[in-house]
Scaffold this motif. Structure first.
Motif, PDB file in Angstrom:
ATOM      1  N   GLU A   1       0.825  -1.189   0.126  1.00 46.21           N
ATOM      2  CA  GLU A   1       0.162  -0.053   0.035  1.00 46.21           C
ATOM      3  C   GLU A   1       0.795   1.235  -0.125  1.00 46.21           C
ATOM      4  O   GLU A   1       1.794   1.318   0.753  1.00 46.21           O
ATOM      5  N   ILE A   2       0.531   2.026  -0.872  1.00 46.51           N
ATOM      6  CA  ILE A   2       1.293   3.495  -0.785  1.00 46.51           C
ATOM      7  C   ILE A   2       0.252   4.548  -0.673  1.00 46.51           C
ATOM      8  O   ILE A   2      -0.644   4.736  -1.633  1.00 46.51           O
ATOM      9  N   GLY A   3       0.477   5.504   0.265  1.00 48.67           N
ATOM     10  CA  GLY A   3      -0.433   6.603   0.573  1.00 48.67           C
ATOM     11  C   GLY A   3       0.478   7.916   0.576  1.00 48.67           C
ATOM     12  O   GLY A   3       1.752   7.654   0.071  1.00 48.67           O
ATOM     13  N   ASN A   4      -0.222   8.876   1.149  1.00 49.57           N
ATOM     14  CA  ASN A   4       0.509   9.893   1.120  1.00 49.57           C
ATOM     15  C   ASN A   4       1.191  10.243   2.369  1.00 49.57           C
ATOM     16  O   ASN A   4       0.760  10.463   3.309  1.00 49.57           O
ATOM     17  N   GLY A   5       2.618   9.765   2.351  1.00 46.26           N
ATOM     18  CA  GLY A   5       3.384  10.015   3.424  1.00 46.26           C
ATOM     19  C   GLY A   5       3.561   8.646   4.079  1.00 46.26           C
ATOM     20  O   GLY A   5       3.780   8.582   5.407  1.00 46.26           O
ATOM     21  N   LEU A   6       2.956   7.410   3.533  1.00 46.47           N
ATOM     22  CA  LEU A   6       3.048   6.326   4.121  1.00 46.47           C
ATOM     23  C   LEU A   6       3.208   5.190   3.184  1.00 46.47           C
ATOM     24  O   LEU A   6       2.640   5.498   1.950  1.00 46.47           O
ATOM     25  N   VAL A   7       3.805   4.075   3.424  1.00 47.70           N
ATOM     26  CA  VAL A   7       3.988   2.880   2.964  1.00 47.70           C
ATOM     27  C   VAL A   7       3.759   1.462   3.756  1.00 47.70           C
ATOM     28  O   VAL A   7       4.615   1.643   4.875  1.00 47.70           O
ATOM     29  N   THR A   8       2.892   0.773   3.192  1.00 56.71           N
ATOM     30  CA  THR A   8       2.699  -0.520   3.669  1.00 56.71           C
ATOM     31  C   THR A   8       3.584  -1.876   2.873  1.00 56.71           C
ATOM     32  O   THR A   8       3.146  -1.812   1.866  1.00 56.71           O
ATOM     33  N   PHE A   9       4.449  -2.226   3.534  1.00 59.87           N
ATOM     34  CA  PHE A   9       5.257  -3.207   3.042  1.00 59.87           C
ATOM     35  C   PHE A   9       5.314  -4.587   3.958  1.00 59.87           C
ATOM     36  O   PHE A   9       4.896  -4.666   4.911  1.00 59.87           O
ATOM     37  N   GLN A  10       5.795  -5.674   3.218  1.00 63.50           N
ATOM     38  CA  GLN A  10       6.080  -7.014   3.674  1.00 63.50           C
ATOM     39  C   GLN A  10       7.321  -7.224   3.211  1.00 63.50           C
ATOM     40  O   GLN A  10       7.713  -7.258   2.135  1.00 63.50           O
ATOM     41  N   LEU A  11       8.431  -7.884   4.349  1.00 64.81           N
ATOM     42  CA  LEU A  11       9.518  -8.155   4.107  1.00 64.81           C
ATOM     43  C   LEU A  11       9.620  -9.616   4.080  1.00 64.81           C
ATOM     44  O   LEU A  11       9.005 -10.363   5.049  1.00 64.81           O
ATOM     45  N   ARG A  12      10.299 -10.330   3.091  1.00 69.48           N
ATOM     46  CA  ARG A  12      10.513 -11.862   3.010  1.00 69.48           C
ATOM     47  C   ARG A  12      11.976 -12.200   2.985  1.00 69.48           C
ATOM     48  O   ARG A  12      12.637 -11.896   1.865  1.00 69.48           O
ATOM     49  N   GLY A  13      12.555 -12.659   3.964  1.00 67.13           N
ATOM     50  CA  GLY A  13      14.127 -12.624   3.986  1.00 67.13           C
ATOM     51  C   GLY A  13      14.242 -14.388   3.773  1.00 67.13           C
ATOM     52  O   GLY A  13      13.600 -15.348   4.092  1.00 67.13           O
ATOM     53  N   LEU A  14      15.338 -14.621   2.804  1.00 66.00           N
ATOM     54  CA  LEU A  14      15.901 -15.743   2.246  1.00 66.00           C
ATOM     55  C   LEU A  14      16.961 -16.331   3.288  1.00 66.00           C
ATOM     56  O   LEU A  14      17.482 -15.654   3.875  1.00 66.00           O
TER      57      LEU A  14
ATOM     58  N   LEU B   1       2.390  -7.287   7.640  1.00 69.12           N
ATOM     59  CA  LEU B   1       2.342  -6.135   7.096  1.00 69.12           C
ATOM     60  C   LEU B   1       2.465  -4.739   7.919  1.00 69.12           C
ATOM     61  O   LEU B   1       2.028  -4.824   9.052  1.00 69.12           O
ATOM     62  N   THR B   2       3.744  -4.285   7.663  1.00 70.27           N
ATOM     63  CA  THR B   2       4.239  -2.902   8.500  1.00 70.27           C
ATOM     64  C   THR B   2       3.884  -1.572   7.513  1.00 70.27           C
ATOM     65  O   THR B   2       4.445  -1.751   6.435  1.00 70.27           O
ATOM     66  N   THR B   3       3.641  -0.829   8.236  1.00 68.31           N
ATOM     67  CA  THR B   3       3.397   0.642   7.786  1.00 68.31           C
ATOM     68  C   THR B   3       4.767   1.458   8.191  1.00 68.31           C
ATOM     69  O   THR B   3       4.828   1.656   9.519  1.00 68.31           O
ATOM     70  N   SER B   4       5.376   2.332   7.124  1.00 65.98           N
ATOM     71  CA  SER B   4       6.292   3.309   7.470  1.00 65.98           C
ATOM     72  C   SER B   4       5.860   4.470   7.209  1.00 65.98           C
ATOM     73  O   SER B   4       4.930   4.709   6.037  1.00 65.98           O
TER      74      SER B   4
END
Length: 1552
Positions: free
Chosen positions: A1052-1065, A1441-1444
């Motif tokens: 998710e991309i908003g105005n001043g925020l980004v929700t992302f998910q990280l997958r570590g190998l 899901l983490t929001t920055s």
């Protein structure tokens, strides 16, 4: 391979076509026949009605009534049967028993039976003698006994051996059981219920000769699949008494065979209380049982002539159980098994006499008692729990996995053999048949002779009543809508039969669904997928009926878009026919998997609606968030619609109403606010809850994890609160500002020049911001240059030592983005709105909201849409324009689909390019030629999948592409997150012995978790600074470092925020992963080839081959020096560090000195010295000639070892450590007596001896052996202290000595080096306390310290992986890491993920070396497929899901300023006022002291306490630390100066 293919064809292809029916060879004839007849009935019944009766509503009524009755009956019976298996009764029918030699002693068996109750209180368990229990003569009661229900848990049963004189030989006894049956959802493989039921109190009533049983639990003592065999009352003819042999609660088990295989059963929820009751069995009960087993007097039975029918104790069974105990002990489940549990089996006291094994468990007020019953002085019978040996061992391990197993999981021979029978004839006589009692009416029941497995094979289980109601309603609705269409004449000829087939498949799936379905996102049984077909069928039928109804009644008024009459009869009828064809193709559609399960479709529908209609962000984080986002947008449109409608009523061509200007101002402000809010309402709800109910959080002070809390939730709530406060002010300012701009006449007077100026500025700013700047900052600009044209300061640094420096072009990017989002786009859209008055109010509201929100949230490609729309509809096709607002609205949707098509075609072309395709298997080589004629269809699939936003996945990883079902941007339908295994979520027994979570993948996952927190802090700001190039919703990036390889998915991309998910190998991945890692990390600057020769290339320009190859990749390298805060890991082999005895001696010496340091530094030292229990325990150590001769001590390791006394004495200890004790004592503010005979030295001596003895015990008293020494060192490091000596039991007076003194001592010893001087050693320990966290990696404090950004950490790791067994000293240092940022084609990621899900779930491919995961460098196939959710992929970490938020990025705050709030405005005004006063004071008072006024001004500014100067923030960043709030409950190491601020100071120099 052939059997797997047949299984896929049978359970996958054929079942998908029929809706779930297929022939299962593993089931019996009854199950397959019933399925066939049901499916044929559902198919033929509507077809017969249609063919036999005229097409009237009679068909609808008959069909719906029959289907309703049938489904109601089947679902009711199915639900009742499952309930009967859960809570029902088991009835046993026993065979005829021989009584010819048992009738001589019947006359002496009359009398009353009494029960002795133990008078001890709760918790008492003892073995005592009982009164003589004489059975009652029941000759007159056997007639009514057949009518009475006797509970199955009766532990003293009636038998024919002692009571059979007056009983008819043909009578059968009936018993009633509470059954706990098989629960298919748990998929257990063991035989039957493991839990031990609560015993029942046995009462023998004298009056009337009746037998009563008080049931203490609703659990059965045996599984519903097993028959409980009755024991005999053995008769002693000489004494005319009866020995009562009570059968065990575990019961006798009989293996049930199904086609030669054992049936299995598992725990049900009804066994929970039994399992809980079994766990709390105290050790006293085991001691009592062991006493009974080992007492020679109790194992002796009186050898009475003629008495040979006592209960047989099977030597084979006892031997098997004893071996099972030993096996579990060797496996580590029980470190110290009682000797009685693994001792030799019972010996017969006298020859020819068998031991009578029985038990009588009574349950009085919840107290479990084991009572030993005796029958007088002549005959003593053992009464103990037969299975208590193995049961007690399992209870002491506190292992739920063992508790859930059966004591009877033996070999079939031992299961089938009766335990109390002497010959085969007796075994045959005692065989019993059982069935379930299914009550039809209160007094009418029938017997069911099948179990849960058979019932699950017949029909799917609906656990809730609402599920059954929903199934019946859907079945009736399918019948009603289908019959309506049949009667309406929508189908003719063969299509009638095809439509009946579709109806039958939809209805049959409600009875027995397809498992797994081609669109199922999970392994195993999926309850939701059963409702997909009927719901989609109902939707299609409703659409067919509605389109037909509208097409027949379409009037002259038509709705046209770009000249196409959308509501014309031809268009509507064509759409109806298309849906009819789609409905008839349901079998093929569901076989291919084009339709998802229902909840996924709802999420997808809401997301597409909110994005393309209301301009929202991604709403697919969950079904709740999707509903919340759509409702929020709908409410906003409803509120704004009223203002717009009122304004249009008073519209004049040359005058804009004030109400419309107010609407425009509010539209911009509301759009700005909505674009800054996340679609996930959980954080907002948590914030509201914390504000309204701040004290409702339950804190358990006794919980050891209460001090270890995650700081992220509080940080997120703080960020949301800041944004809300800022929006409260900014939205008011925006509304007033744009209201003032719009109420002026500039949008009317300055036309058309204002429009041209705005469009030109928008195009120029967009081209510079989103194309030129990102291209010149790429690693390979335009795939022509070999280096970025605009480089960062860190580009040429080999090792980054600080935060990334903000460059001038990054500041320019931020300001251009701010100008574009907040000024240009609102002005352009308001300009479009100002010239509209012929469009409806709803269209203006929806289109304006959509365009403004999307411009605020993701303006990357908006300038292209605006420029194309203006040019196309202004200069090319002006006549087709439907007003510029509607044109922009529709073109924004079209362009989003065109971008998806572009990405899909790029993925396809790069994946199947013949010069770089990699064949992972023979199938790939076979499928490659067939992809050529597939190309035309492939393009059609690409267009359709782009319109529907569905993944286009390569079939089995080959060059043949197929369209998958629609998915939201989040892609994965389950919220799968990896869970770190540590001491907070594992059992204590497994921590001490099996060391769970010791594999590298689990331990290394903490690095990815910390990387997620670092990205949460800085990702949004870095994206706004342009450090990741252009980005849109759903983009995927790979972060690659030395050992870290993570895939970041922007959800998710908003105005001043980004929700992302990280997958570590994995750190050390497979061979294929390593090849792809090399591909993304190697440079192409040195490539000098052109075709087949190497002519070289121009300076700073790529060669022809390199430029050509980079264009045929599904990924591109954006940045090579992306700086992010993380941890560097250093591991050293502990074996090499402690190989020599001298090094182990040094380690032990520092271990002792660490104990002395921590005990003297403790604030409880005086309390410990005054403790009487400790003084008494250490009294022996204070004797002058005391020498500890424990064999643990070794002269090669212990420095204070006395060779003359062969041990450690107090004198030898003081010779080595007394100086260190006195120095540490001198650093206290109030030094204590530290002479040789003082209590302080005595306490230190006792603790040091105890600590080393614990080390030797953990090392199995083999400290001279390196491997044993390391094992003991690791055991103490993780806190496994085992006090094995009586001389050390004084430590139990206060366990804080172990936790705060001994444990820190052993951990600190790993860090200390050669420090000879006490001053240097003291300062080193104090410094390490401040800056170093030493903990075991399984300790929750380790994770808390990492997530709290502790500067350094140290741990001792025991690695057990693939045959390796080594110990490593792990050191983590926080620093800034350099990553390569690789952008991957998002359609490539979605397609490969969809292909893996279909291959593993539906096609059941379990081959670990399958071709679809082999390396393909052009698409990074292995890395992408490895990042799938488990068990499809194998990432070692998947973040939630983490929001920055942008306001947490310090550098961005320096450019744009911090969040706007009332407090910050007040601080700005105050600081400005003080600066003015300072300037006026310096100018007016020439003789005054300017420095004083400066100081005064600064003091006033800093006195507010809420503002933070930019210089201080910049200095903190330049020194290598990001400004972040300190975690209030983060892990802090033990600090002497912190606990005693007035006693010891690490920096004390002796001077003031």
């Amino acid at each position: 391979m052939g059997s797997q293919t047949l299984q896929i064809l049978r359970q996958g292809v054929w079942a998908s076509i029929t809706g779930g029916w297929y022939y299962d060879p593993h089931q019996n004839t009854f199950v397959n026949a019933l399925h066939l007849y049901l499916w044929l009935f559902l198919l033929c019944f509507p077809f017969t009605l249609y063919m036999a009766l005229p097409p009237t509503m009679v068909i609808v009524g008959i069909y719906c009534g029959v289907i309703a009755g049938m489904f109601l009956l089947l679902k009711t019976v199915n639900y009742r049967l499952h309930h009967a298996l859960d809570e029902g009764e088991v009835v046993e029918h026993r065979a005829k028993e021989k009584e010819s030699n048992r009738t001589s002693s019947e006359g002496a068996n009359e009398g009353d039976a009494t029960r002795q109750e133990d008078s001890n209180g709760p918790g008492s368990v003892k073995a005592s003698s009982c009164n003589v229990m004489q059975p009652i003569s029941r000759e007159q009661d056997w007639g009514r006994g057949e009518r009475e229900d006797v509970k199955s848990a009766n532990l003293v049963q009636r038998t024919s051996s002692s009571l059979g004189a007056g009983r008819n030989s043909g009578r059968r006894r009936t018993g009633k059981k509470r059954a706990s049956s098989f629960d298919a959802s748990r998929h257990r493989d063991y035989v039957s219920l493991r839990g031990m039921a609560k015993p029942r109190s046995a009462v023998f009533a004298a009056g009337g000769g009746e037998e009563e049983w008080s049931e203490a639990s609703d659990l059965s003592c045996a599984s519903s699949l097993q028959s409980t065999q009755s024991h005999h009352f053995s008769t002693d003819s000489s004494s005319s008494t009866t020995s009562h042999s009570c059968h065990s609660p575990e019961g006798r088990y009989r293996a049930l065979k199904v086609k030669g295989k054992r049936r299995t059963s598992g725990r049900t929820p009804s066994t929970g209380s039994a399992k809980t009751h079994a766990r709390v069995l105290s050790l006293d009960s085991g001691t009592a049982a062991s006493a009974c087993l080992n007492d020679p007097h109790l194992t002796r039975s009186r050898n009475t002539p003629g008495n040979e029918d006592t209960v047989t104790f099977r030597r084979e069974r006892s031997t098997f159980r004893r071996q099972a105990v030993r096996r579990r002990h060797n496996a580590g489940s029980n470190p110290t098994p009682p000797s009685s549990l693994i001792g030799s089996p019972l010996r017969y006291a006298d020859s020819g006499v068998r031991v009578s094994c029985a038990c009588w468990l009574t349950d009085m007020e919840g107290v479990r008692e084991g009572t030993l019953c005796s029958m007088g002085p002549k005959l003593r019978i053992i009464c103990f729990v037969c299975f208590l040996q193995i049961r007690l061992n399992r209870l002491l391990t506190i292992d739920p996995e063992l508790l859930e197993q059966q004591d009877v999981d033996l070999s079939p021979e031992l299961q089938d053999a009766p335990l109390d029978l002497e010959d085969q004839a007796t075994a045959t006589a005692h065989q019993a048949k059982q069935h379930y009692r299914f009550w039809l009416l209160p007094y009418l029941w029938v017997g069911l002779h099948f179990d849960r497995l058979t019932l699950l094979a017949l029909f799917d289980r609906n656990r809730e009543v609402l599920e059954n109601i929903l199934s019946v309603v859907l079945a009736v609705l399918v019948a009603f809508l289908g019959s309506i269409l049949l009667v309406g004449g929508f189908f003719t000829d063969i299509w009638v039969f095809q439509f009946c087939l579709v109806i039958a498949s939809c209805q049959y799936s409600l009875l027995k669904s397809v498992q797994p379905d081609s669109s199922s996102p999970r392994h195993g049984h999926n309850r939701i997928i059963a409702y997909s077909r009927p719901i989609y069928f109902c939707l299609c039928c409703v659409l067919i009926w509605m389109l037909d109804y509208v097409s027949d009644r379409t009037g002259s008024a038509r709705f046209t878009v770009y000249g196409v009459a959308v509501t014309s009869s031809l268009v509507l009828s064509s759409a109806r026919d298309l849906i009819i064809v789609f409905t008839l193709c349901f079998p093929v559609v569901f076989f291919v998997g084009l339709l998802p399960q229902v909840n996924t479709f709802i999420m997808y529908l809401f997301e597409q609606l909110d994005i393309h209609v209301f301009g929202g962000t991604v709403t697919s984080t969950s079904l709740l968030s999707s509903l919340y986002s759509v409702l929020r947008s709908a409410v906003t449109v409803a509120l704004l619609y009223g203002l717009c409608y009122g304004a249009l009523k008073t519209w004049e061509p040359q005058h804009i109403p004030v109400l419309f200007s107010l609407f425009c101002g509010l539209l911009v402000a509301v759009s700005y606010h909505l674009s800054r809010q996340s679609s996930d309402p959980s954080v907002l709800i948590s914030l509201v809850h914390s504000k309204l109910l701040p004290n409702m959080k339950d804190k358990n002070s006794e919980d050891p994890l209460s001090e270890v809390q995650d700081p992220l939730p509080e940080k997120l709530r703080g960020s949301v609160s800041e944004r809300l406060h800022s929006d409260l002010i900014v939205c008011v300012v925006i509304a007033v500002l744009y209201f003032a701009i719009h109420v002026s006449t500039m949008f009317i007077v300055l036309q058309p020049f204002l429009s041209y100026v705005l469009y030109s500025l928008l195009g120029a700013v967009g081209l510079l911001t989103h194309y030129l700047l990102p291209q010149v900052r790429k690693q390979l600009p335009w795939y022509c240059f070999s280096h970025p044209l605009l480089k960062t300061r860190e580009y040429y640094q080999f090792e980054v030592r600080g935060a990334a420096h903000v460059m001038w072009f990054e500041k320019l990017h931020v300001w251009l983005l701010f100008l574009e989002k907040n000024i240009l786009y609102p002005l352009v859209i308001l300009n479009v709105l100002s010239v509209l008055y012929l469009v409806g109010a709803l269209m203006i509201t929806v289109a304006g909201l959509k365009l403004l929100r999307s411009s605020y949230s993701s303006p990357t490609y908006q300038y292209i849409t605006v420029l194309f729309t203006v040019l196309f509809f202004t200069f090319d096709y002006r006549n087709l324009s439907e007003t510029l607002l509607l044109d922009l609205f529709l073109m924004s949707i079209v362009f989003s689909k065109l971008w998806e098509l572009f990405y899909k075609l790029c993925f396809i072309y790069t994946y199947i390019a013949p010069w770089q395709i990699t064949w992972g298997s023979a199938f790939h080589a076979f499928a490659q030629p067939f992809a050529v004629p597939h190309s035309a269809m492939l393009f059609v699939q690409a267009v359709v999948s782009a319109v529907l936003s569905t993944p286009l996945n390569p079939f089995l990883g080959s060059a043949i592409f197929i369209t998958s079902y629609v998915r939201p941007v989040k892609f994965w339908e389950r919220d799968y997150n990896t869970k770190r295994v540590d001491h907070s979520n594992t059992r204590l027994a497994s921590q001490l012995d099996r060391n769970p979570g010791s594999d590298d993948n689990n331990l290394n996952s903490i690095f990815y978790e910390h990387l997620t927190r670092s990205l949460q802090h800085s990702l949004c700001g870095d994206l706004l600074l342009g450090r990741w190039g252009n980005y849109t919703t759903g983009d995927c990036f790979i972060l690659a470092s030395d050992y870290l390889n993570a895939l970041v998915h922007l959800v998710e991309i908003g105005n001043g925020l980004v929700t992302f998910q990280l997958r570590g190998l994995e750190f050390r991945g497979t061979y294929c992963q390593q090849r792809e890692v090399e591909a993304i990390t190697e440079g192409v600057e040195e490539d000098e080839s052109c075709c087949c020769c190497e002519p070289g290339h121009l300076p700073h320009v790529l060669s022809f081959n390199a430029a050509f190859g980079q264009r045929w990749l599904a990924w591109e390298v954006l940045v090579t020096k992306y700086v992010l805060e993380g941890y560097s890991i250093t591991d050293n082999s502990a074996a090499s560090m402690l190989q020599v005895f001298d090094l182990r001696r040094i380690l032990t010496t520092y271990y002792v000195k660490g104990i002395i340091y921590y005990v003297i530094a403790s604030t409880k030292l005086e309390e410990w010295l005054a403790n009487e229990t400790m003084r008494e325990g250490l009294k022996a150590c204070g004797e002058r000639n005391y020498v500890d001769l424990d064999p643990t001590f070794n002269p090669n390791i212990d420095q204070d070892y006395d060779h003359r006394l062969a041990g450690i004495s107090r004198d030898s200890f003081c010779q080595v450590y007394l100086g260190w004790i006195q120095y540490c004592n001198s650093r206290r503010a109030k030094p204590l007596d530290s002479e040789k005979d003082s209590s302080l030295v005595l306490l230190c001596f006792g603790l040091c001896v105890l600590g080393r003895r614990a080390l030797g015990t953990a090392a199995h008293h083999m400290s001279s052996n390196l491997e044993s020494f390391l094992y003991g060192l690791h055991a103490l490091f993780k806190g496994d202290f085992r006090i094995s000596s009586v001389r050390d039991e004084w430590i139990f007076a206060d366990m804080e000595l172990l936790r705060k003194v001994v444990v820190p001592g052993i951990r600190m010893s790993l860090k200390l080096h050669q420090y000879d001087e006490p001053v240097v050693l003291f300062q080193a320990i104090s410094s390490h306390q401040q800056n170093l966290v030493i903990a075991h990696e399984g300790d929750p404090a380790w994770r808390s310290a990492v997530l709290s950004n502790s500067p350094s950490l140290l741990a001792l790791r025991h690695v057990l992986d693939e045959g390796t067994n080594e110990y490593k000293i792990i050191v983590l240092n926080r620093r800034y890491l350099s990553f390569r940022v690789i952008k991957v084609n998002k359609e490539c990621v979605r397609g490969l993920w969809a292909g893996q899900q279909q291959e593993l779930v539906f096609l059941r491919n379990r081959n670990p070396e399958r071709g679809s995961i082999q390396n393909a460098k052009q698409a990074l196939r292995n890395m992408i497929n490895s990042s799938c959710d488990q068990p499809i992929g194998y990432p070692i970490y998947v973040s939630p899901l983490t929001t920055s938020y942008c306001n947490s990025h310090t550098q961005l705050g320096h450019i744009l300023g911090g969040p706007i709030s009332i407090g910050n405005i007040r601080n700005l005004i105050v600081s400005t006022w003080h600066r003015l006063r300072k300037g006026c004071g310096a100018g007016c008072n020439s003789g005054g002291n300017i420095e004083d006024s400066d100081a005064g001004g600064l003091s006033c500014t800093s006195g507010n306490g809420t503002g933070l100067s930019g210089d201080s923030q910049q200095s903190s960043v330049s020194q290598g630390g990001l400004s972040r709030p300190a975690a209030p409950l983060a892990y802090q190491p033990h600090n002497m100066s912190e606990h005693q601020p007035t006693c010891i100071s690490p920096l004390h120099t002796g001077t003031n």
